[in-house]
Scaffold this active site. Structure first.
Site, mmCIF file in Angstrom:
data_model
loop_
_atom_site.group_PDB
_atom_site.id
_atom_site.type_symbol
_atom_site.label_atom_id
_atom_site.label_comp_id
_atom_site.label_asym_id
_atom_site.label_seq_id
_atom_site.Cartn_x
_atom_site.Cartn_y
_atom_site.Cartn_z
ATOM 1 C CE LYS A 192 -4.185 -2.225 1.138
ATOM 2 N NZ LYS A 192 -3.606 -3.511 1.512
HETATM 3 C C1 LIG Z 1 -4.195 -4.754 0.521
HETATM 4 C C2 LIG Z 1 -3.229 -5.943 0.436
HETATM 5 C C3 LIG Z 1 -3.601 -6.871 -0.636
HETATM 6 C C4 LIG Z 1 -4.852 -6.836 -1.592
HETATM 7 O O1 LIG Z 1 -4.487 -5.770 -2.381
HETATM 8 P P1 LIG Z 1 -5.869 -5.413 -3.114
HETATM 9 O O2 LIG Z 1 -5.586 -4.141 -4.063
HETATM 10 O O3 LIG Z 1 -6.984 -4.857 -2.278
HETATM 11 O O4 LIG Z 1 -6.423 -6.451 -4.078
HETATM 12 C C5 LIG Z 1 -2.672 -7.829 -0.487
HETATM 13 N N1 LIG Z 1 -1.747 -8.028 0.245
HETATM 14 C C6 LIG Z 1 -1.289 -7.056 0.991
HETATM 15 C C7 LIG Z 1 -0.250 -7.465 2.102
HETATM 16 C C8 LIG Z 1 -2.240 -6.035 1.050
HETATM 17 O O5 LIG Z 1 -2.038 -5.120 2.275
#
Ligand SMILES: *Cc1c(COP(=O)(O)O)cnc(C)c1O
Length: 494
Positions: free
Chosen positions: A112
């Site tokens: 993120k």
């Molecule tokens: C948010 C997240 C995901 C999922 O990503 P999306 O864009 O919501 O599909 C996968 N792995 C981690 C570690 C995340 O923080």
């Protein structure tokens, strides 16, 4: 070509990228989508010679067309700097038959950060461009990961304030420690007596609290959202697909134009949607492999054409993918229904009213680039162990879900196209599950366990974790749900 943004649910007047970033989402409850998907106009060879920032500019300029070159480059420079612990920003590591794209070298060691490190700059630039000049107030409810990534992104950014609410007894101790030690006069973190849904619902109500919104406006402030549906988060995620592809060219693994598959551990469908846009922009992607954990609502959707959220919610070792409503899927539904807001709105209405909808055969026929799979808890743990035993590489449970799905896909189909697995979190972020999968003693306190993992993996403890050792607690307010509004007013000095 100017790219504008319109809602997935109604034919409202298109707005500019900066307006869409500032607003977050349209009033009709839909999501902003580009009115056209631009083609990459920088050659792949040329991109292969650029660094991360160069690729970021070459890609983002095509979608954020109302930002000037100077504005966009300033945002990129402020985001992808020494906050990342490697100058490559996203290293690509080969292990076994696949390449792992490490998207976790930012300040909170999860993917993120890729978008939340640039969003604050895109937003403040947008506020200045649109003449609002108002201070931006970010309100977020978090179940753990997003809160810290948003805090890290907005802390200390001029013209912004950020307030995060988390369930006091609903996050891991490392996650809580990460949040309550946040430095920055423009930040506030509050624990609430309640669960994540309570926090989320109250935050949504505050966004639309007319009296509060007006009081803030009178004091030169406006709310905005750092949620993953903001196109200011989606656009930066397209960049690393182009970057990964061109790195494989640069090291001679592929030639320009050869296909590459991407495997994405998926929750809210934001990350894989960015890969879909990259493909539509002309990046030679083969298959988009969507990997789910035991909450396999997306797997069932790709298998049957029916999206059905009426099912039991499971807690897994990959909590950031524990989701039953994948918000960003709405954008894919919009595109495969022929960019029809009317048809998309009907599906979303059915989802809201009955918890499910079924797409048409004609729509399903457009999903040929997607492959889907899932890994349960045992498969996820087995994959962490298998990858480690193969060559000592340690991956986190989210990445392991994708890796497990890829291993079986490759075996079942014989597809040996070079494949990149999105590695979305550092194993240190989920060290308990990782060490357990590796058969190690997990009874140690958090930070000692991190040292053990470091020995096992042969990589240093990331700064994001070691910094927690003696970081003082700076946020200790806990409140009831009913008091959140008052806490917001207090923080804003109203
Ligand atoms: C948010 C997240 C995901 C999922 O990503 P999306 O864009 O919501 O599909 C996968 N792995 C981690 C570690 C995340 O923080």
């Amino acid at each position: 070509m100017d790219i504008m943004y319109r809602s997935t649910r109604s034919d409202s007047t298109p707005i500019t990228a900066s307006q869409a970033i500032l607003r977050g989402f349209p009033e009709d409850g839909g999501l902003y989508v580009p009115t056209a998907i631009p083609a990459l106009d920088t050659g792949l060879e040329e991109l292969a010679a650029m660094d991360y920032k160069g690729v970021a500019y070459a890609v983002m300029r095509l979608l954020l067309t109302d930002y000037t070159e100077e504005e966009l480059k300033a945002c990129i420079d402020s985001a992808y700097d020494s906050k990342f612990d490697t100058s490559e920003i996203v290293p690509l590591k080969k292990s076994g038959d696949a390449w792992y794209l490490e998207l976790f070298h930012g300040p909170t060691i999860a993917f993120k950060d890729m978008a939340l490190s640039i969003l604050p700059y895109l937003m403040t630039t947008a506020a200045a461009k649109n003449g609002s000049g108002k201070e931006i107030v970010i309100l977020t409810a978090t179940s753990g990961d997003t809160g810290k990534a948003a805090l890290a992104g907005f802390a200390g950014v001029k013209g912004t304030k950020i307030m995060v609410f988390y369930p006091k007894h609903g996050v891991s101790s490392i996650q809580e420690r990460q949040m309550v030690t946040t430095v920055g006069a423009n930040t506030r973190v509050i624990g609430i007596n309640g669960n994540f849904d309570d926090a989320q619902t109250s935050v949504k109500n505050l966004f639309t609290d007319q009296a509060l919104v007006e009081e803030m406006a009178a004091h030169g402030m406006q709310f905005s959202s750092a949620n993953s549906i903001n196109i200011g988060r989606l656009t930066p995620q397209i960049v690393y697909y182009v970057f990964a592809y061109t790195r494989l060219m640069a090291d001679g693994t592929i030639g320009a134009g050869d296909p590459v598959n991407f495997v994405v551990p998926t929750g809210n469908f934001g990350n894989i949607l960015a890969a879909y846009y990259a493909k539509r922009m002309g990046l030679p992607i083969g298959k988009l492999i969507c990997a789910s954990n035991s909450n396999k609502v997306l797997f069932d959707f790709f298998e049957t054409g029916e999206y059905d959220r009426n099912r039991e919610f499971m807690l897994t070792s990959s909590p950031s993918m524990d989701i039953l409503i994948s918000s960003n899927l709405e954008r894919l539904i919009y595109h495969i229904s022929g960019d029809s807001a009317e048809r998309c709105a009907a599906f979303m209405k059915a989802l809201k009213e009955t918890g499910k909808y079924t797409i048409t055969e004609e729509m399903r026929a457009q999903l040929g680039d997607f492959v889907s799979g899932y890994a349960d808890e045992a498969q996820t743990a087995a994959e962490i162990r298998a990858v480690f035993e193969n060559d000592g590489y340690v991956i986190d449970p989210h990445t392991a879900v994708a890796s497990s799905v890829y291993r079986r896909y490759r075996k079942e189909t014989g597809d040996v196209t070079p494949s990149v697995i999105d590695s979305t979190a550092s194993p240190f972020k989920f060290e308990g599950s990782v060490m357990k999968a590796l058969g190690k003693d997990t009874s140690l306190p958090d930070l000692e366990l991190a040292d053990k993992l470091s020995e096992t993996a042969g990589v240093p403890v990331p700064k994001a974790v070691s910094d927690l050792r003696d970081a003082p607690v700076l946020h200790d307010i806990v409140c009831d749900r009913e008091d959140m509004r008052q806490e917001v007013r207090r923080f804003l000095g109203l």
